[in-house]
Design a protein around this motif. Structure first.
Motif, PDB file in Angstrom:
ATOM      1  N   ASN A 113      -3.966   2.919  -2.801  1.00 18.01           N
ATOM      2  CA  ASN A 113      -2.639   3.360  -3.249  1.00 18.01           C
ATOM      3  C   ASN A 113      -2.592   3.627  -4.744  1.00 18.01           C
ATOM      4  O   ASN A 113      -1.511   3.691  -5.346  1.00 18.01           O
TER       5      ASN A 113
ATOM      6  N   LEU B  53       2.898   3.627  -4.813  1.00 21.16           N
ATOM      7  CA  LEU B  53       1.864   4.298  -5.591  1.00 21.16           C
ATOM      8  C   LEU B  53       1.758   3.659  -6.975  1.00 21.16           C
ATOM      9  O   LEU B  53       2.758   3.549  -7.689  1.00 21.16           O
TER      10      LEU B  53
ATOM     11  N   GLU C  18       0.803  -1.222   0.000  1.00 27.20           N
ATOM     12  CA  GLU C  18       0.000   0.000   0.000  1.00 27.20           C
ATOM     13  C   GLU C  18       0.835   1.271   0.000  1.00 27.20           C
ATOM     14  O   GLU C  18       0.332   2.358  -0.310  1.00 27.20           O
ATOM     15  N   ASN C  19       2.136   1.179   0.319  1.00 35.47           N
ATOM     16  CA  ASN C  19       2.987   2.365   0.296  1.00 35.47           C
ATOM     17  C   ASN C  19       3.578   2.627  -1.081  1.00 35.47           C
ATOM     18  O   ASN C  19       4.229   3.642  -1.302  1.00 35.47           O
TER      19      ASN C  19
END
Length: 368
Positions: free
Chosen positions: A217, A186, A183-184
């Motif tokens: 994300n 992009l 999720e970090n």
């Protein structure tokens, strides 16, 4: 004078040659020039949009409404999103620049397909980031996932449909890929040509609201430069979860989209009949390009856009072909800079396409 050292290694983006430059270089009458290089809508823009811009021309001395509320409201109604989930840019490439400045720092990396929109690499490199490329003409998501696990990039770019090749991933494959991404990281889904892809094949259609609701994300990019025929007005947008948009707004300069551009975009969204007719005519005319390629043994990449790519391996050199066509007033895009012996041709009006076929046939027969 010293500049940021990363600039030394940047390649300048080369847009399609403008008609004015061809007039100056070759002395060709402007009315005899056929521009098939920049993926513009050959029908132009909606007549309704042209009229409201003309009527509002006297307002150009005023700064635009920096809230862009009217255009945001129209896009929100179109896509079923909230105003906090959208950002407007001077073309979607400005939003790509925002994204790179927001995410790329301290030895960052991006991941992209080997042959794709050049500005991903240019903006990333300008931020000092490394660019990791998955090999191949099309997006190989398996290869991209292996590289993702190995390099842990901050941004992954997926161009669907892809520019400059015209191929397009299925939505289910894109979603299956994003599900595996942290999720970090992009994930940027560039849908500049989505209007064409979704018309041709529902399996390619991306609903931005569904996408960002599933994946916090992910950002979806759209533009008014292609199907809507507003390339000269420079209007694009990004759709993402509120926390992404909030960060991007800190990088957005004030009044980044002009008054007349905003007016044109709002009116263009209303005229869905014009857009649908433009796309329908595009694919009807594209059939002639496919038939021509089959006749002369040219490899074609199946296109879900308003352009088609001819691979010229075993046929001729793409630089020779592009230059020879240019001297006749026919502007196409040479893809040699992407490492391809290929040309990209925007689907034009019937008479423009016929000009291309006549000239190209002579080149293939005579070699000169």
């Amino acid at each position: 004078m010293k500049f940021n050292p990363v600039i030394e290694h940047l390649k300048t983006y080369e847009p399609g040659k403008p008609i004015e430059l061809v007039v100056r270089e070759f002395g060709i009458d402007p009315k005899d020039i056929v521009k098939l290089a920049s993926n513009e809508n050959p029908k132009g823009c909606s007549p309704k949009a042209a009229k409201v811009v003309a009527d509002a021309a006297s307002l150009m001395y005023r700064y635009p409404d920096d809230s862009m509320m009217e255009l945001k409201a129209a896009l929100c109604q179109r896509f079923g999103i909230s105003e906090k989930e959208i950002i407007i840019g001077a073309g979607s490439d400005q939003i790509i620049e925002f994204l790179c400045h927001a995410k790329l720092y301290g030895g960052a990396k991006i991941l992209q397909s080997e042959v794709t929109f050049a500005m991903y690499q240019i903006y990333a490199a300008a931020c000092g980031a490394s660019v990791i490329k998955a090999p191949g003409l099309a997006h190989d998501l398996d290869a991209m996932y292996k590289l993702y696990k190995e390099h842990e990039p901050e941004i992954i770019f997926i161009c669907a449909p892809n520019n400059p090749t015209g191929d397009c991933l299925d939505l289910k494959d894109i979603e299956n890929f994003i599900e595996k991404i942290d999720e970090n990281t992009l994930v940027v889904v560039d849908g500049a040509y989505q209007e064409y892809a979704s018309y041709k094949d529902p399996n390619k259609a991306i609903n931005p609201a569904d996408l960002i609701n599933k994946f916090s994300n992910t950002i979806y990019l759209g533009t008014f430069s292609k199907a809507y025929g507003l390339g000269g007005m420079r209007v694009g947008y990004g759709i993402a979860s509120e926390h992404i948009i909030k960060s991007l707004y800190k990088l957005r300069p004030p009044f980044n989209v002009t008054t007349l551009s905003l007016i044109a975009a709002v009116e263009s969204l209303k005229d869905s009949e014009f857009v649908e007719e433009s796309i329908k005519e595009c694919f009807e005319q594209m059939n002639s390009y496919i038939e021509f390629a089959q006749k002369f043994g040219i490899k074609v990449i199946e296109s879900y856009t308003n352009f088609i790519t001819y691979i010229l391996d075993g046929i001729n050199d793409s630089t020779f072909i592009a230059d020879a066509l240019l001297r006749q007033g026919i502007i196409v895009r040479n893809l040699k800079g992407y490492g391809l012996n290929a040309i990209r041709i925007t689907i034009g009006k019937e008479n423009e396409n016929q000009r291309f076929f006549n000239a190209m046939q002579e080149l293939l027969k005579t070699g000169k």
